[in-house]
Design an enzyme around this catalytic site. Sequence first.
Site, PDB file in Angstrom:
ATOM      1  N   VAL A 121      -1.709  -7.479  -4.330  1.00  0.00           N
ATOM      2  CA  VAL A 121      -1.463  -8.524  -3.439  1.00  0.00           C
ATOM      3  C   VAL A 121      -2.750  -9.192  -3.272  1.00  0.00           C
ATOM      4  O   VAL A 121      -3.937  -8.752  -2.973  1.00  0.00           O
ATOM      5  CB  VAL A 121      -0.743  -7.787  -2.119  1.00  0.00           C
ATOM      6  CG1 VAL A 121      -0.862  -8.779  -0.847  1.00  0.00           C
ATOM      7  CG2 VAL A 121       0.767  -7.326  -2.324  1.00  0.00           C
ATOM      8  N   ASP A 126      -6.319   2.675   7.637  1.00  0.00           N
ATOM      9  CA  ASP A 126      -7.913   2.247   7.592  1.00  0.00           C
ATOM     10  C   ASP A 126      -8.024   0.721   7.911  1.00  0.00           C
ATOM     11  O   ASP A 126      -9.348   0.414   8.117  1.00  0.00           O
ATOM     12  CB  ASP A 126      -8.408   2.635   6.112  1.00  0.00           C
ATOM     13  CG  ASP A 126      -8.826   4.059   6.025  1.00  0.00           C
ATOM     14  OD1 ASP A 126      -8.442   4.883   7.231  1.00  0.00           O
ATOM     15  OD2 ASP A 126      -9.510   4.450   5.080  1.00  0.00           O
ATOM     16  N   GLY A 161       0.891  -1.159   0.028  1.00  0.00           N
ATOM     17  CA  GLY A 161       0.028   0.061  -0.095  1.00  0.00           C
ATOM     18  C   GLY A 161       0.888   1.091   0.003  1.00  0.00           C
ATOM     19  O   GLY A 161       1.636   1.325   0.811  1.00  0.00           O
ATOM     20  N   GLU A 194     -19.042  17.368   1.721  1.00  0.00           N
ATOM     21  CA  GLU A 194     -18.156  18.339   0.593  1.00  0.00           C
ATOM     22  C   GLU A 194     -18.599  18.335  -0.723  1.00  0.00           C
ATOM     23  O   GLU A 194     -18.580  18.927  -1.461  1.00  0.00           O
ATOM     24  CB  GLU A 194     -16.751  17.755   0.981  1.00  0.00           C
ATOM     25  CG  GLU A 194     -16.325  18.021   2.448  1.00  0.00           C
ATOM     26  CD  GLU A 194     -14.979  17.851   2.471  1.00  0.00           C
ATOM     27  OE1 GLU A 194     -14.044  18.661   3.280  1.00  0.00           O
ATOM     28  OE2 GLU A 194     -14.223  16.935   2.084  1.00  0.00           O
ATOM     29  N   GLY A 253      -0.534   4.274   0.074  1.00  0.00           N
ATOM     30  CA  GLY A 253      -1.421   5.371   0.524  1.00  0.00           C
ATOM     31  C   GLY A 253      -0.753   6.101   1.738  1.00  0.00           C
ATOM     32  O   GLY A 253       0.465   5.979   1.773  1.00  0.00           O
ATOM     33  N   ALA A 302      -6.820  10.209   7.532  1.00  0.00           N
ATOM     34  CA  ALA A 302      -5.363  10.171   7.113  1.00  0.00           C
ATOM     35  C   ALA A 302      -4.117  10.438   8.041  1.00  0.00           C
ATOM     36  O   ALA A 302      -3.300   9.518   8.167  1.00  0.00           O
ATOM     37  CB  ALA A 302      -5.160  11.471   6.156  1.00  0.00           C
ATOM     38  N   GLN A 303      -4.516  11.260   9.267  1.00  0.00           N
ATOM     39  CA  GLN A 303      -3.705  11.484  10.180  1.00  0.00           C
ATOM     40  C   GLN A 303      -3.448  10.157  10.920  1.00  0.00           C
ATOM     41  O   GLN A 303      -2.248   9.774  11.294  1.00  0.00           O
ATOM     42  CB  GLN A 303      -4.097  12.597  11.040  1.00  0.00           C
ATOM     43  CG  GLN A 303      -3.612  14.010  10.801  1.00  0.00           C
ATOM     44  CD  GLN A 303      -2.072  13.842  10.626  1.00  0.00           C
ATOM     45  OE1 GLN A 303      -1.378  13.407  11.630  1.00  0.00           O
ATOM     46  NE2 GLN A 303      -1.626  14.744   9.433  1.00  0.00           N
ATOM     47  N   GLY A 344      -0.784   5.618   4.698  1.00  0.00           N
ATOM     48  CA  GLY A 344       0.205   4.641   5.871  1.00  0.00           C
ATOM     49  C   GLY A 344       1.199   4.340   5.248  1.00  0.00           C
ATOM     50  O   GLY A 344       2.346   4.306   5.830  1.00  0.00           O
TER      51      GLY A 344
HETATM   52  C1  LIG Z   1     -13.548  10.547  -0.632  1.00  0.00           C
HETATM   53  C2  LIG Z   1     -12.787  10.361   0.554  1.00  0.00           C
HETATM   54  C3  LIG Z   1     -12.530  11.800   1.272  1.00  0.00           C
HETATM   55  C4  LIG Z   1     -11.729  11.464   2.337  1.00  0.00           C
HETATM   56  N1  LIG Z   1     -11.480  12.790   3.260  1.00  0.00           N
HETATM   57  C5  LIG Z   1     -10.691  12.768   4.341  1.00  0.00           C
HETATM   58  C6  LIG Z   1     -10.366  13.927   4.912  1.00  0.00           C
HETATM   59  O1  LIG Z   1     -10.776  14.750   4.619  1.00  0.00           O
HETATM   60  N2  LIG Z   1      -9.588  13.821   6.029  1.00  0.00           N
HETATM   61  C7  LIG Z   1      -9.099  12.603   6.483  1.00  0.00           C
HETATM   62  O2  LIG Z   1      -8.294  12.706   7.363  1.00  0.00           O
HETATM   63  N3  LIG Z   1      -9.353  11.590   5.962  1.00  0.00           N
HETATM   64  C8  LIG Z   1     -10.012  11.442   4.781  1.00  0.00           C
HETATM   65  N4  LIG Z   1     -10.378  10.221   4.241  1.00  0.00           N
HETATM   66  C9  LIG Z   1      -9.932   9.119   4.732  1.00  0.00           C
HETATM   67  C10 LIG Z   1      -8.292   8.956   4.254  1.00  0.00           C
HETATM   68  O3  LIG Z   1      -8.303   9.212   2.850  1.00  0.00           O
HETATM   69  C11 LIG Z   1      -8.155   7.588   4.739  1.00  0.00           C
HETATM   70  O4  LIG Z   1      -8.235   7.605   6.162  1.00  0.00           O
HETATM   71  C12 LIG Z   1      -6.712   7.195   4.264  1.00  0.00           C
HETATM   72  O5  LIG Z   1      -6.274   7.251   2.834  1.00  0.00           O
HETATM   73  C13 LIG Z   1      -6.128   5.771   5.019  1.00  0.00           C
HETATM   74  O6  LIG Z   1      -4.745   5.484   4.604  1.00  0.00           O
HETATM   75  P1  LIG Z   1      -4.214   4.113   4.133  1.00  0.00           P
HETATM   76  O7  LIG Z   1      -2.865   4.272   4.028  1.00  0.00           O
HETATM   77  O8  LIG Z   1      -5.040   3.123   5.166  1.00  0.00           O
HETATM   78  O9  LIG Z   1      -5.031   3.901   3.331  1.00  0.00           O
HETATM   79  P2  LIG Z   1      -5.341   4.378   1.528  1.00  0.00           P
HETATM   80  O10 LIG Z   1      -4.582   5.854   1.503  1.00  0.00           O
HETATM   81  O11 LIG Z   1      -6.380   4.212   0.986  1.00  0.00           O
HETATM   82  O12 LIG Z   1      -3.854   3.588   0.875  1.00  0.00           O
HETATM   83  C14 LIG Z   1      -4.192   2.180   0.462  1.00  0.00           C
HETATM   84  C15 LIG Z   1      -3.337   1.682  -0.692  1.00  0.00           C
HETATM   85  O13 LIG Z   1      -3.258   0.426  -0.597  1.00  0.00           O
HETATM   86  C16 LIG Z   1      -3.241  -0.116  -2.203  1.00  0.00           C
HETATM   87  N5  LIG Z   1      -3.955  -1.353  -2.224  1.00  0.00           N
HETATM   88  C17 LIG Z   1      -4.976  -1.718  -1.493  1.00  0.00           C
HETATM   89  N6  LIG Z   1      -5.204  -3.015  -1.642  1.00  0.00           N
HETATM   90  C18 LIG Z   1      -4.141  -3.563  -2.341  1.00  0.00           C
HETATM   91  C19 LIG Z   1      -3.731  -4.686  -2.934  1.00  0.00           C
HETATM   92  N7  LIG Z   1      -4.453  -5.856  -2.549  1.00  0.00           N
HETATM   93  N8  LIG Z   1      -2.602  -4.864  -3.451  1.00  0.00           N
HETATM   94  C20 LIG Z   1      -1.892  -3.934  -3.533  1.00  0.00           C
HETATM   95  N9  LIG Z   1      -2.153  -2.668  -3.430  1.00  0.00           N
HETATM   96  C21 LIG Z   1      -3.462  -2.381  -2.557  1.00  0.00           C
HETATM   97  C22 LIG Z   1      -4.270   1.084  -2.752  1.00  0.00           C
HETATM   98  O14 LIG Z   1      -4.075   1.149  -4.102  1.00  0.00           O
HETATM   99  C23 LIG Z   1      -3.761   2.391  -1.973  1.00  0.00           C
HETATM  100  O15 LIG Z   1      -2.798   2.879  -2.500  1.00  0.00           O
HETATM  101  C24 LIG Z   1     -11.337  10.278   2.921  1.00  0.00           C
HETATM  102  C25 LIG Z   1     -11.351   9.114   2.142  1.00  0.00           C
HETATM  103  C26 LIG Z   1     -12.159   9.185   0.880  1.00  0.00           C
HETATM  104  C27 LIG Z   1     -12.120   8.128   0.279  1.00  0.00           C
END
Ligand SMILES: Cc1cc2nc3c(=O)[nH]c(=O)nc-3n(C[C@H](O)[C@H](O)[C@H](O)COP(=O)(O)OP(=O)(O)OC[C@H]3O[C@@H](n4cnc5c(N)ncnc54)[C@H](O)[C@@H]3O)c2cc1C
Length: 441
Positions: free
Chosen positions: A81, A306, A13, A177, A15, A321-322, A17
């Site tokens: 994955v 998440d 991932g 939003e 994203g 995100a934080q 994290g």
């Molecule tokens: C529309 C929207 C608006 C949001 N607004 C806010 C906001 O205003 N403020 C805030 O704090 N949070 C907001 N969030 C929430 C925030 O974006 C998430 O909490 C954050 O992105 C979580 O980070 P993460 O690293 O857990 O996952 P993500 O950022 O979602 O990253 C996960 C990554 O894993 C990859 N992935 C997933 N499964 C696989 C797999 N099987 N194989 C390979 N790669 C994989 C994906 O491609 C992605 O790049 C919002 C979310 C959305 C959808």
Amino acid sequence: MTKNQQARVVIVGGGFGGLAAAKALRNTPARVILIDRTNHHLFQPLLYQVATSVLTPSQIATPIRSILRNQKNTTIVMGEVTGVDKDQKCVIVSDADRQNVPIAYDYLILATGASHSYFGHNEFAEYAPGLKSLADAEAARNKILQAFELAEAEEDPTRHRDLLTFVLVGAGPTGVEMAGALAILVRNTLKSDFRRIEPASARIVLVDMAPRVLGPFSESLSKAAKKRLEKLGVEVRLGHGVDLIDEEGVVIAGERIASKTVIWTAGVAPSPAGKWLNVETDRAGRVRIQKDLTVPGHPQIFVVGDTASFDQNGKSLPGVAQVAIQQGRYAGKLIHGRIVGNAAPGPFSYFDKGSMAVVGKGFAVLQTGKVQVSGLGAWLTWAAVHLQFLATSSLRLTVFLQWVWTYVTGQRGDRLIVNHHDSQLAEPAPDTLVKNTTAGR
Ligand SMILES: Cc1cc2nc3c(=O)[nH]c(=O)nc-3n(C[C@H](O)[C@H](O)[C@H](O)COP(=O)(O)OP(=O)(O)OC[C@H]3O[C@@H](n4cnc5c(N)ncnc54)[C@H](O)[C@@H]3O)c2cc1C
């Protein structure tokens, strides 16, 4: 130590994290492998601005390998994955060329985020796409802009109403939003562009089964946001979810609302990381992790963001995100410490910097500790914070300029309907092509 003897840290991932974890490992004598199914890091909080034509997709996403280009110990692999073999200590990866390739790890960080949840009604997905990826945002933008094109081309004015009714299901931050941005699009940006229809007459309905919008915010901010939405002409329907979504629209509390554009801005479901690991999850399916973010019984496997379930002060941390950034950074630092022989840090503790949501032009709500504000000041803070967290300085600059331009002129960045399959469909069959060419001559 040769490169081959170095520990292998696999991060799944790219994203919030995963990227934070990779950056925390930049000086670690280890081989870091970051795997993502896409080639880009996506700034999800601004997806709604792509869906409503304010920003272009490239303004909210950056290739992961370009962000980490100077990090020599890190390799990026684009692949999906599909599982984890805990005994063999490897993740299973597939791409367009190769299936089920094992990639070995000494340390593993799973940061695979979340996807949509239709609360058991997966049949809604066909008619109410969600907003999680760049493709989703482009699809929503196409759908919204196309509705105006179809209405303009439609000679029967009684059909205009259905075509110009937009329903957003879910009044959390994303729904609010999106509703605000859509209202500004139809009332301001599009107002002079059509001849047969009046874009400002479009109906925008925001639905939620909860009794108020922006559930995680205080009641007074929630009220302020609702008032603002209504001022922008958004119809807010609370206290009842959608009973049905089909090609004709939605049914809420027995009432049918005809609409050709329904967008799902409600629940999220975690990635299947819990299933891959076959470990304990919470009710939502997120992996239960310990105070050092590892999976019980597996000190080398970390789950962050998440897709993780972490309780602090008796409450589960939210999917924002934080949380993902702070957890990713912590996991990266902890692994660095273990590899170089530093003492283990204390348990992870989330520092809540507050929450914000924008409601249309120049208005946001902001809640941090006991501070609760709404209005232009909150919106300026929102803008500054979001600019700061974009992945690169070039994105920060282009998004800033676009926002200033949109604020001053009302014009938006990207109002194109791009249907990626059009050209294929329109392409005539080879024999037709020969006949037409011959006839033309
Ligand atoms: C529309 C929207 C608006 C949001 N607004 C806010 C906001 O205003 N403020 C805030 O704090 N949070 C907001 N969030 C929430 C925030 O974006 C998430 O909490 C954050 O992105 C979580 O980070 P993460 O690293 O857990 O996952 P993500 O950022 O979602 O990253 C996960 C990554 O894993 C990859 N992935 C997933 N499964 C696989 C797999 N099987 N194989 C390979 N790669 C994989 C994906 O491609 C992605 O790049 C919002 C979310 C959305 C959808």
